[in-house]
Design a protein around this motif. Sequence first.
Motif, mmCIF file in Angstrom:
data_model
loop_
_atom_site.group_PDB
_atom_site.id
_atom_site.type_symbol
_atom_site.label_atom_id
_atom_site.label_comp_id
_atom_site.label_asym_id
_atom_site.label_seq_id
_atom_site.Cartn_x
_atom_site.Cartn_y
_atom_site.Cartn_z
ATOM 1 N N ALA A 17 0.836 -1.205 0.000
ATOM 2 C CA ALA A 17 0.000 0.000 0.000
ATOM 3 C C ALA A 17 0.866 1.249 0.000
ATOM 4 C CB ALA A 17 -0.935 -0.004 1.209
ATOM 5 N N ALA A 18 1.904 1.270 0.831
ATOM 6 C CA ALA A 18 2.781 2.440 0.905
ATOM 7 C C ALA A 18 3.504 2.670 -0.419
ATOM 8 C CB ALA A 18 3.778 2.280 2.047
ATOM 9 N N LYS A 19 3.986 1.605 -1.041
ATOM 10 C CA LYS A 19 4.665 1.736 -2.340
ATOM 11 C C LYS A 19 3.712 2.313 -3.388
ATOM 12 C CE LYS A 19 7.859 -2.107 -1.687
ATOM 13 N NZ LYS A 19 8.141 -3.499 -2.096
ATOM 14 N N ALA A 20 2.483 1.803 -3.407
ATOM 15 C CA ALA A 20 1.506 2.296 -4.387
ATOM 16 C C ALA A 20 1.186 3.770 -4.148
ATOM 17 C CB ALA A 20 0.234 1.456 -4.325
ATOM 18 N N VAL A 43 5.399 8.428 3.186
ATOM 19 C CA VAL A 43 4.110 7.743 3.136
ATOM 20 C C VAL A 43 3.833 7.018 4.450
ATOM 21 C CG1 VAL A 43 2.777 5.932 1.992
ATOM 22 C CG2 VAL A 43 4.083 7.561 0.629
ATOM 23 N N PHE A 44 4.841 6.334 4.988
ATOM 24 C CA PHE A 44 4.646 5.667 6.282
ATOM 25 C C PHE A 44 4.303 6.681 7.364
ATOM 26 C CE2 PHE A 44 7.167 1.865 4.779
ATOM 27 C CZ PHE A 44 6.091 1.001 4.808
ATOM 28 N N SER A 45 4.989 7.807 7.362
ATOM 29 C CA SER A 45 4.695 8.862 8.331
ATOM 30 C C SER A 45 3.257 9.350 8.164
ATOM 31 C CB SER A 45 5.679 10.019 8.153
ATOM 32 O OG SER A 45 5.350 11.096 8.970
ATOM 33 N N PHE A 46 2.847 9.548 6.924
ATOM 34 C CA PHE A 46 1.478 9.972 6.625
ATOM 35 C C PHE A 46 0.472 8.937 7.130
ATOM 36 C CE2 PHE A 46 -2.163 9.811 3.743
ATOM 37 C CZ PHE A 46 -2.652 11.103 3.889
ATOM 38 N N LEU A 47 0.763 7.663 6.864
ATOM 39 C CA LEU A 47 -0.149 6.599 7.285
ATOM 40 C C LEU A 47 -0.228 6.501 8.801
ATOM 41 C CD1 LEU A 47 0.616 3.799 4.684
ATOM 42 C CD2 LEU A 47 -1.445 5.210 4.862
ATOM 43 N N ILE A 48 0.876 6.749 9.481
ATOM 44 C CA ILE A 48 0.860 6.730 10.950
ATOM 45 C C ILE A 48 -0.036 7.851 11.470
ATOM 46 C CG2 ILE A 48 2.283 7.174 13.003
ATOM 47 C CD1 ILE A 48 4.531 5.611 11.485
ATOM 48 N N ARG A 49 0.071 9.034 10.849
ATOM 49 C CA ARG A 49 -0.754 10.171 11.287
ATOM 50 C C ARG A 49 -2.223 10.000 10.912
ATOM 51 N NH1 ARG A 49 3.240 13.043 8.694
ATOM 52 N NH2 ARG A 49 1.726 13.753 7.169
ATOM 53 N N ARG A 50 -2.496 9.550 9.689
ATOM 54 C CA ARG A 50 -3.866 9.527 9.179
ATOM 55 C C ARG A 50 -4.545 8.174 9.316
ATOM 56 N NH1 ARG A 50 -4.912 14.551 6.420
ATOM 57 N NH2 ARG A 50 -7.043 13.814 6.301
ATOM 58 N N GLY A 51 -3.795 7.113 9.081
ATOM 59 C CA GLY A 51 -4.365 5.774 9.119
ATOM 60 C C GLY A 51 -4.927 5.353 7.776
ATOM 61 N N ILE A 55 -7.579 7.264 4.727
ATOM 62 C CA ILE A 55 -7.111 7.552 3.375
ATOM 63 C C ILE A 55 -7.917 6.798 2.306
ATOM 64 C CG2 ILE A 55 -5.314 5.790 3.221
ATOM 65 C CD1 ILE A 55 -3.559 7.892 1.910
ATOM 66 N N GLU A 56 -8.525 5.672 2.653
ATOM 67 C CA GLU A 56 -9.246 4.867 1.664
ATOM 68 C C GLU A 56 -10.347 5.655 0.951
ATOM 69 O OE1 GLU A 56 -12.325 2.220 0.113
ATOM 70 O OE2 GLU A 56 -12.527 3.388 1.941
ATOM 71 N N PRO A 57 -11.211 6.411 1.659
ATOM 72 C CA PRO A 57 -12.239 7.168 0.919
ATOM 73 C C PRO A 57 -11.646 8.277 0.038
ATOM 74 C CG PRO A 57 -12.564 7.382 3.313
ATOM 75 C CD PRO A 57 -11.392 6.494 3.089
ATOM 76 N N MET A 58 -10.511 8.834 0.445
ATOM 77 C CA MET A 58 -9.870 9.863 -0.388
ATOM 78 C C MET A 58 -9.408 9.254 -1.711
ATOM 79 S SD MET A 58 -7.447 11.933 2.238
ATOM 80 C CE MET A 58 -7.745 11.639 3.962
ATOM 81 N N ILE A 59 -8.836 8.065 -1.645
ATOM 82 C CA ILE A 59 -8.356 7.407 -2.860
ATOM 83 C C ILE A 59 -9.538 6.966 -3.722
ATOM 84 C CG2 ILE A 59 -7.002 5.484 -3.774
ATOM 85 C CD1 ILE A 59 -5.352 5.631 -1.184
ATOM 86 N N ALA A 60 -10.610 6.495 -3.097
ATOM 87 C CA ALA A 60 -11.812 6.107 -3.849
ATOM 88 C C ALA A 60 -12.385 7.314 -4.598
ATOM 89 C CB ALA A 60 -12.849 5.497 -2.912
ATOM 90 N N ALA A 61 -12.414 8.469 -3.952
ATOM 91 C CA ALA A 61 -12.900 9.690 -4.615
ATOM 92 C C ALA A 61 -11.958 10.095 -5.744
ATOM 93 C CB ALA A 61 -13.033 10.821 -3.597
ATOM 94 N N ALA A 148 -3.407 1.520 -6.097
ATOM 95 C CA ALA A 148 -3.254 2.054 -4.745
ATOM 96 C C ALA A 148 -4.490 1.748 -3.903
ATOM 97 C CB ALA A 148 -2.990 3.557 -4.790
ATOM 98 N N LEU A 149 -5.669 1.942 -4.478
ATOM 99 C CA LEU A 149 -6.902 1.667 -3.742
ATOM 100 C C LEU A 149 -6.998 0.184 -3.387
ATOM 101 C CD1 LEU A 149 -9.559 2.718 -2.588
ATOM 102 C CD2 LEU A 149 -10.591 2.350 -4.842
ATOM 103 N N SER A 150 -6.668 -0.668 -4.325
ATOM 104 C CA SER A 150 -6.691 -2.115 -4.072
ATOM 105 C C SER A 150 -5.700 -2.491 -2.974
ATOM 106 C CB SER A 150 -6.354 -2.860 -5.366
ATOM 107 O OG SER A 150 -6.249 -4.236 -5.138
ATOM 108 N N ASP A 151 -4.485 -1.937 -3.031
ATOM 109 C CA ASP A 151 -3.473 -2.249 -2.017
ATOM 110 C C ASP A 151 -3.867 -1.722 -0.643
ATOM 111 O OD1 ASP A 151 -1.974 -3.587 -3.893
ATOM 112 O OD2 ASP A 151 -0.493 -1.983 -4.169
ATOM 113 N N VAL A 152 -4.462 -0.534 -0.590
ATOM 114 C CA VAL A 152 -4.910 0.014 0.697
ATOM 115 C C VAL A 152 -6.030 -0.859 1.264
ATOM 116 C CG1 VAL A 152 -6.131 1.956 1.770
ATOM 117 C CG2 VAL A 152 -4.120 2.375 0.351
#
Length: 167
Positions: A17-20, A43-51, A55-61, A148-152
């Motif tokens: 997910a992070a790579k994508a 990206v890892f830092s972002f994921l730690i802050r946001r989860g 992020i999944e609905p943002m990528i879906a949009a 990216a959406l699939s990996d997340v």
Amino acid sequence: MATSNFALRIAPELKDAAKALTKIYVWKDGVSILSPGSSINDVFSFLIRRGLADIEPMIAANLADETANLEIQKTLAMWLITNSTASHVVADDLEKGTPARVYLEKIAAEVEDADLGYDCGSYRGEDRASVMDGLAYKQHEVTAVNKALSDVRNALAASSSWRSNAA
């Protein structure tokens, strides 16, 4: 020389997910909060802050927007393929109210309103090369965002099993 191997201990689904996410834009309220070229650590830092769940609905949009833009490029490309002697496609060539026509009308208005400091002439529409480049670019974007959406989503599904195993 010291190296950081912490990423090797991260679940493969989360690494995927992070790579994508290093390859796409992530938008929230019209502002890019991640962009292509971000480092894996960013990206890892972002994921730690946001989860992942945030992020999944943002990528879906983002996928919905990119898919709509791809459809516009397909419409323009098909018009040029069907009208093989035309070098450009303009809004008047398309049906009223279609997304592709609205897109061309918007570009024409922006060019007309632009104060470039010189006369750029009248807007002649989108030329064949620009349309085909735009189509290829949008196909690439939709593919990257879809991955990216699939990996997340895979990482989200895996994370629920990690939690249940930890309990």
